[in-house]
Design a protein around this motif. Structure first.
Motif, short mmCIF file in Angstrom:
data_model
loop_
_atom_site.label_atom_id
_atom_site.label_comp_id
_atom_site.label_asym_id
_atom_site.label_seq_id
_atom_site.Cartn_x
_atom_site.Cartn_y
_atom_site.Cartn_z
N GLU A 11 0.65 -1.06 0.16
CA GLU A 11 0.42 -0.26 -0.25
C GLU A 11 0.50 1.75 0.40
N GLU A 12 2.13 1.20 0.71
CA GLU A 12 2.90 2.45 0.77
C GLU A 12 3.89 2.79 -0.28
N ASN A 13 3.75 1.22 -1.36
CA ASN A 13 4.64 1.63 -1.80
C ASN A 13 3.56 1.89 -3.52
N GLY A 43 1.77 6.55 -6.92
CA GLY A 43 1.14 7.95 -6.61
C GLY A 43 1.55 9.54 -6.81
N VAL A 44 2.82 9.48 -5.72
CA VAL A 44 2.90 10.75 -5.98
C VAL A 44 4.13 10.90 -6.89
N PHE A 45 4.37 10.14 -6.88
CA PHE A 45 5.60 10.78 -8.10
C PHE A 45 4.76 10.41 -9.26
N ALA A 46 3.26 9.93 -9.77
CA ALA A 46 3.43 10.29 -10.99
C ALA A 46 2.35 11.09 -11.10
N VAL A 47 1.83 12.07 -9.93
CA VAL A 47 1.05 13.25 -10.09
C VAL A 47 1.94 14.65 -10.08
N VAL A 48 3.34 14.26 -9.04
CA VAL A 48 4.57 15.38 -8.65
C VAL A 48 5.08 15.64 -10.09
N GLY A 49 5.17 14.54 -10.92
CA GLY A 49 5.66 14.57 -12.32
C GLY A 49 4.60 15.31 -13.53
#
Length: 344
Positions: free
Chosen positions: A11-13, A18-24
């Protein structure tokens, strides 16, 4: 038998992915939007000269994207041979050049917030072209959504704030010309996305294969256009005398290409529904950022129009009960995000 619960590490992964995708996506395309408006609407140098060579921007963007896509094909040891007849790649290329040129030229006459919101109406030409080219049939809710988005865009375009003046403003004629360019953008962009979808399904081609040949054709065509118009040396001379403009163009091409990694990653990892929601949020943030950065005032009619448009798009995302498997062409459905648009 009940399925075992997901481990906290998984879940943490997923959260970090998701954070990586949104920020990118948000960071690259927000920078792209700001640079696009700066290059076309903000003067350079002590003499306050404007950069007027939008086709040169197309050429630079396509040159970098074609180089990166060629490198991706070689790195994956896939053949560089064309899958479809070359003239079909060229057809997409011509349509895309017209799309991007209209997009850049429109910024001379309409503000970035107006242009960004108007792009939300691209579903209308896509539906028309899909019906004509792909023989697709749409349901009543699709037409209702298209109508609401069109209504919101009309309010936003027809009722600008009094203080939002373009540097190329010539009164009503400029408004008509700017809207005409945006209509051209929407029409050509709808054809580009639909015909790309047809190529993907008809020839089962890799995304990098289509990107490489389409952008390669765009490089040749845009370079030819610059030479015929006599703008190539003038654009190079302008960039040579304004180092900050050179930096802006180089960064514009770079972030447009990098954004494709994040777009492909997001669709592959989370699906088209999540991607569509992120892109809608990105458009909203882009409008707010542009209003703050470039001091664009908004009228109350524009605020209502924006609420109608983004409310309709979010409703479409969250009320879709059964997400569909994304086609490869969904990579191309957003103007600033498409590898062929600046992309977008």
């Amino acid at each position: 038998m009940a399925e075992p619960p997901s481990s906290p590490s998984l879940e943490e992964n997923k959260i970090w992915k998701g954070v990586f995708a949104v920020v990118g996506i948000m960071s690259t395309l927000l920078v792209y939007g700001v640079l696009q408006e700066k290059i076309m609407r903000v003067p350079y140098g002590e003499n306050k000269e404007y950069f007027r060579y939008s086709l040169f921007l197309v050429f630079c963007n396509r040159l970098m994207t074609s180089a990166v896509s060629a490198g991706a094909l070689l790195a994956s040891k896939k053949a560089l041979d064309p899958v479809a007849p070359v003239y079909k790649y060229c057809l997409v290329s011509v349509s895309n050049i017209l799309t991007t040129t209209c997009q850049y030229e429109a910024l001379k006459y309409v503000s970035f917030p107006v242009q960004t919101l108007a792009k939300c109406a691209k579903m209308i030409p896509v539906m028309l072209w899909s019906t004509f080219i792909m023989q697709k049939v749409y349901k009543a809710p699709d037409y209702l959504l298209a109508f609401l988005v069109m209504l919101g865009c009309a309010l936003f375009i027809l009722y600008p704030a009094a203080g939002d003046v373009s540097p190329y403003n010539r009164g009503r004629d400029s408004t008509v010309w700017g809207v005409s360019l945006m209509l051209g953008y929407l029409g050509f962009d709808g054809f580009t996305s639909t015909f790309q979808d047809k190529l993907f399904k008809g020839y089962n081609m890799e995304i990098h294969n289509q990107i490489f040949y389409t952008t390669l054709c765009s490089c040749v065509l845009s370079l030819t256009g610059l030479i015929v118009q006599g703008h190539l040396l003038m654009a190079i001379d302008f960039v040579a005398h304004h180092n900050d403009c050179f930096f802006d163009i180089a960064l514009l091409s770079t972030v447009a290409t990098i954004s494709q990694f994040f777009i492909s990653y997001t669709i592959r990892t989370f699906g088209a529904l999540t991607f569509a929601t992120i892109m809608t949020t990105r458009q909203l943030v882009s409008i707010l950022l542009s209003c703050v950065w470039f001091a664009h005032p908004l009228s109350w009619e524009q605020c209502i129009g924006a609420v109608i448009v983004f409310g309709s798009l979010y409703a479409k995302s969250f009320l879709r009960s059964k997400p569909q498997k994304p086609s490869s062409a969904e990579n191309f459905e957003n103007g600033e995000s498409s590898p062929l648009k600046g992309n977008p």
